[in-house]
Design a protein around this motif. Sequence first.
Motif, PDB file in Angstrom:
ATOM      1  N   PHE A  84       0.807  -1.216   0.000  1.00  0.00           N
ATOM      2  CA  PHE A  84       0.000   0.000   0.000  1.00  0.00           C
ATOM      3  C   PHE A  84       0.842   1.268   0.000  1.00  0.00           C
ATOM      4  O   PHE A  84       0.318   2.368   0.133  1.00  0.00           O
ATOM      5  CB  PHE A  84      -0.942  -0.005   1.207  1.00  0.00           C
ATOM      6  CG  PHE A  84      -1.924  -1.141   1.170  1.00  0.00           C
ATOM      7  CD1 PHE A  84      -3.082  -1.035   0.416  1.00  0.00           C
ATOM      8  CD2 PHE A  84      -1.670  -2.322   1.840  1.00  0.00           C
ATOM      9  CE1 PHE A  84      -3.988  -2.084   0.349  1.00  0.00           C
ATOM     10  CE2 PHE A  84      -2.568  -3.377   1.786  1.00  0.00           C
ATOM     11  CZ  PHE A  84      -3.730  -3.255   1.033  1.00  0.00           C
ATOM     12  N   LEU A  85       2.157   1.111  -0.146  1.00  0.00           N
ATOM     13  CA  LEU A  85       3.054   2.267  -0.103  1.00  0.00           C
ATOM     14  C   LEU A  85       3.269   2.849  -1.486  1.00  0.00           C
ATOM     15  O   LEU A  85       3.464   2.113  -2.446  1.00  0.00           O
ATOM     16  CB  LEU A  85       4.407   1.880   0.502  1.00  0.00           C
ATOM     17  CG  LEU A  85       4.371   1.339   1.927  1.00  0.00           C
ATOM     18  CD1 LEU A  85       5.766   0.981   2.387  1.00  0.00           C
ATOM     19  CD2 LEU A  85       3.708   2.319   2.865  1.00  0.00           C
ATOM     20  N   GLY A  86       3.250   4.185  -1.541  1.00  0.00           N
ATOM     21  CA  GLY A  86       3.582   4.893  -2.772  1.00  0.00           C
ATOM     22  C   GLY A  86       5.048   5.278  -2.724  1.00  0.00           C
ATOM     23  O   GLY A  86       5.819   4.791  -1.899  1.00  0.00           O
ATOM     24  N   GLY A  87       5.432   6.187  -3.591  1.00  0.00           N
ATOM     25  CA  GLY A  87       6.801   6.695  -3.574  1.00  0.00           C
ATOM     26  C   GLY A  87       6.891   7.896  -2.673  1.00  0.00           C
ATOM     27  O   GLY A  87       5.943   8.263  -1.992  1.00  0.00           O
ATOM     28  N   GLU A 137       2.185   0.348  13.829  1.00  0.00           N
ATOM     29  CA  GLU A 137       3.520   0.876  14.148  1.00  0.00           C
ATOM     30  C   GLU A 137       4.282   1.197  12.862  1.00  0.00           C
ATOM     31  O   GLU A 137       4.995   2.198  12.786  1.00  0.00           O
ATOM     32  CB  GLU A 137       4.316  -0.133  14.998  1.00  0.00           C
ATOM     33  CG  GLU A 137       3.780  -0.354  16.391  1.00  0.00           C
ATOM     34  CD  GLU A 137       4.060   0.791  17.357  1.00  0.00           C
ATOM     35  OE1 GLU A 137       4.795   1.744  17.001  1.00  0.00           O
ATOM     36  OE2 GLU A 137       3.535   0.726  18.479  1.00  0.00           O
ATOM     37  N   GLN A 138       4.111   0.357  11.840  1.00  0.00           N
ATOM     38  CA  GLN A 138       4.776   0.604  10.563  1.00  0.00           C
ATOM     39  C   GLN A 138       4.239   1.863   9.886  1.00  0.00           C
ATOM     40  O   GLN A 138       5.010   2.614   9.285  1.00  0.00           O
ATOM     41  CB  GLN A 138       4.625  -0.614   9.636  1.00  0.00           C
ATOM     42  CG  GLN A 138       5.453  -1.785  10.098  1.00  0.00           C
ATOM     43  CD  GLN A 138       5.249  -3.027   9.251  1.00  0.00           C
ATOM     44  OE1 GLN A 138       4.577  -3.012   8.221  1.00  0.00           O
ATOM     45  NE2 GLN A 138       5.842  -4.131   9.677  1.00  0.00           N
ATOM     46  N   TRP A 139       2.936   2.111   9.987  1.00  0.00           N
ATOM     47  CA  TRP A 139       2.389   3.358   9.413  1.00  0.00           C
ATOM     48  C   TRP A 139       2.986   4.574  10.129  1.00  0.00           C
ATOM     49  O   TRP A 139       3.309   5.579   9.501  1.00  0.00           O
ATOM     50  CB  TRP A 139       0.864   3.385   9.490  1.00  0.00           C
ATOM     51  CG  TRP A 139       0.197   2.585   8.414  1.00  0.00           C
ATOM     52  CD1 TRP A 139      -0.532   1.444   8.572  1.00  0.00           C
ATOM     53  CD2 TRP A 139       0.217   2.857   6.999  1.00  0.00           C
ATOM     54  NE1 TRP A 139      -0.961   0.997   7.340  1.00  0.00           N
ATOM     55  CE2 TRP A 139      -0.524   1.842   6.360  1.00  0.00           C
ATOM     56  CE3 TRP A 139       0.794   3.858   6.215  1.00  0.00           C
ATOM     57  CZ2 TRP A 139      -0.712   1.803   4.985  1.00  0.00           C
ATOM     58  CZ3 TRP A 139       0.603   3.816   4.837  1.00  0.00           C
ATOM     59  CH2 TRP A 139      -0.137   2.800   4.231  1.00  0.00           C
ATOM     60  N   ARG A 192       6.540   4.912   8.929  1.00  0.00           N
ATOM     61  CA  ARG A 192       6.556   5.385   7.535  1.00  0.00           C
ATOM     62  C   ARG A 192       6.300   6.899   7.484  1.00  0.00           C
ATOM     63  O   ARG A 192       6.974   7.622   6.749  1.00  0.00           O
ATOM     64  CB  ARG A 192       5.507   4.626   6.728  1.00  0.00           C
ATOM     65  CG  ARG A 192       5.295   5.103   5.318  1.00  0.00           C
ATOM     66  CD  ARG A 192       6.474   4.836   4.422  1.00  0.00           C
ATOM     67  NE  ARG A 192       6.133   5.239   3.047  1.00  0.00           N
ATOM     68  CZ  ARG A 192       6.868   5.019   2.008  1.00  0.00           C
ATOM     69  NH1 ARG A 192       8.016   4.395   2.147  1.00  0.00           N
ATOM     70  NH2 ARG A 192       6.498   5.406   0.818  1.00  0.00           N
ATOM     71  N   ALA A 193       5.333   7.389   8.249  1.00  0.00           N
ATOM     72  CA  ALA A 193       5.038   8.826   8.255  1.00  0.00           C
ATOM     73  C   ALA A 193       6.258   9.615   8.722  1.00  0.00           C
ATOM     74  O   ALA A 193       6.618  10.634   8.113  1.00  0.00           O
ATOM     75  CB  ALA A 193       3.835   9.109   9.147  1.00  0.00           C
ATOM     76  N   SER A 203       0.522  13.956  14.191  1.00  0.00           N
ATOM     77  CA  SER A 203      -0.838  13.454  14.419  1.00  0.00           C
ATOM     78  C   SER A 203      -1.015  12.041  13.863  1.00  0.00           C
ATOM     79  O   SER A 203      -1.605  11.176  14.514  1.00  0.00           O
ATOM     80  CB  SER A 203      -1.868  14.392  13.782  1.00  0.00           C
ATOM     81  OG  SER A 203      -1.870  15.623  14.436  1.00  0.00           O
ATOM     82  N   VAL A 204      -0.504  11.816  12.657  1.00  0.00           N
ATOM     83  CA  VAL A 204      -0.601  10.485  12.044  1.00  0.00           C
ATOM     84  C   VAL A 204       0.170   9.459  12.871  1.00  0.00           C
ATOM     85  O   VAL A 204      -0.338   8.369  13.160  1.00  0.00           O
ATOM     86  CB  VAL A 204      -0.090  10.512  10.585  1.00  0.00           C
ATOM     87  CG1 VAL A 204       0.096   9.104  10.039  1.00  0.00           C
ATOM     88  CG2 VAL A 204      -1.042  11.300   9.702  1.00  0.00           C
ATOM     89  N   ALA A 205       1.389   9.786  13.260  1.00  0.00           N
ATOM     90  CA  ALA A 205       2.213   8.851  14.027  1.00  0.00           C
ATOM     91  C   ALA A 205       1.582   8.564  15.389  1.00  0.00           C
ATOM     92  O   ALA A 205       1.521   7.404  15.830  1.00  0.00           O
ATOM     93  CB  ALA A 205       3.630   9.397  14.186  1.00  0.00           C
TER      94      ALA A 205
END
Length: 149
Positions: free
Chosen positions: A20-23, A52-54, A57-58, A85-87
């Motif tokens: 689900f990862l983009g560049g 945790e990976q999301w 990644r952020a 906020s995302v993390a």
Amino acid sequence: MGIVRNGHEASDRWSYIRRFLGGVAGIADDFLGWWWRGKDTLSPAELAAAHEQWADRAEWRLAQRAEELASDRIKRYLVTSWTDSVAYTSRRLAAQARGELSEWIPQRERRPDLHTEARAIFADILTELNIQSQPTKEQSSVVHLRKAG
């Protein structure tokens, strides 16, 4: 060994979210696609690891943009605040998947530096608006002449 997606390595550290990862530049990660299609296939432990990976990644994406954001204070604040906020939310979801519950901590309390920066940016904008709304000496003279004439 990591795999390469859109010219960037999606390392094994993101194994649960990799597809689900983009560049980095211009292609967004598909968090919503993962949320609706990917997360339901995971055990609670795997789901916690994926959240945790999301978060990781952020934060990684923010680090990749350091040079771009260095010269733009407002953009840097916005991207840093969004990333925080995302993390934070991702890590809370990871804890929830592990059965751990905790109270929400507002960003202004967990990141007072961002709160202070937001207030400083707001104050700078107000100052700039105030300066722009003040007539120059030339403009003041024209206004006085119009009133007199």
